[in-house]
Design an enzyme around this catalytic site. Sequence first.
Site, PDB file in Angstrom:
ATOM      1  N   ASP A  74       0.883  -1.093   0.096  1.00 31.38           N
ATOM      2  CA  ASP A  74       0.244   0.070  -0.073  1.00 31.38           C
ATOM      3  C   ASP A  74       0.985   1.199  -0.142  1.00 31.38           C
ATOM      4  O   ASP A  74       2.362   1.386   0.178  1.00 31.38           O
ATOM      5  CB  ASP A  74      -0.920   0.009   1.200  1.00 31.38           C
ATOM      6  CG  ASP A  74      -0.553   0.358   2.536  1.00 31.38           C
ATOM      7  OD1 ASP A  74       0.702  -0.120   2.686  1.00 31.38           O
ATOM      8  OD2 ASP A  74      -1.059   0.608   3.126  1.00 31.38           O
ATOM      9  N   PRO A  75       0.255   2.561  -0.284  1.00 26.46           N
ATOM     10  CA  PRO A  75       1.225   3.434  -0.517  1.00 26.46           C
ATOM     11  C   PRO A  75       1.856   3.991   0.960  1.00 26.46           C
ATOM     12  O   PRO A  75       1.304   3.616   2.026  1.00 26.46           O
ATOM     13  CB  PRO A  75       0.203   4.857  -0.920  1.00 26.46           C
ATOM     14  CG  PRO A  75      -1.067   4.096  -1.391  1.00 26.46           C
ATOM     15  CD  PRO A  75      -1.140   2.773  -0.515  1.00 26.46           C
TER      16      PRO A  75
END
Length: 231
Positions: A74-75
């Site tokens: 995920d970011p």
Amino acid sequence: MEEITINIDKIKINDDWKEFLRDEFQKKYFLEIKKQYLNAINQNIIIYPPANLIFNAFNLCPLKEIKIIILGQDPYHQPNQAMGLSFSVPKNVKIPPSLNNIFKELQNDLNITPAKSGDLSSWAKQGVLLLNSILSVEANKAASHSSWGWQEFSDAIIHKLSNEKSGLVFMLWGNYAKSKEILIDNTKHLILKAAHPSPLARTGFLGCKHFSKANEFLKKVGKIPIDWKIV
């Protein structure tokens, strides 16, 4: 309250990818992602990356040119880090530990001097899809959008690319990324697996030689190899 719908024409993703993913955009789970996103925005929750960069991985990597998929989870969830490309940070942002190890491996593998910038856009433009499995995150809360349904979207992308393309390289780093191997046809594509590049992972990433192995495979299938130097 106004009913939330998906207007595919307004999704900020380039036309080739929009057609490729049209069926996914029309599925119920994608509508649920939009509802959760709008709900968070209405509560003034800060989300990374900024809205115009959520589909940056697709907008920088032309579908017709795609050669390699590097899967992240995920970011980044700190300010000014997430730019919609797995492992990448904008120019002039401190290089995160995992990316430092990626650069170390590039030096070990291909004798490429570690870059001063962590912006991997030049890879994307050559056909490297820097795909996070989850495409958004709440500020300062890692994996906070892991229940939104993004994985269904990214899994569908991996599976569709595997089915409809040939001669791709999938780089799966860490147990989470390796769990996606079941979505990929290993008779048509090269799957490269290693430990996660994070310094917290036990040994296994440094020395994997994925970058040279990927380029050797691309040459073998008649594709132009990637110039891994950061521009």
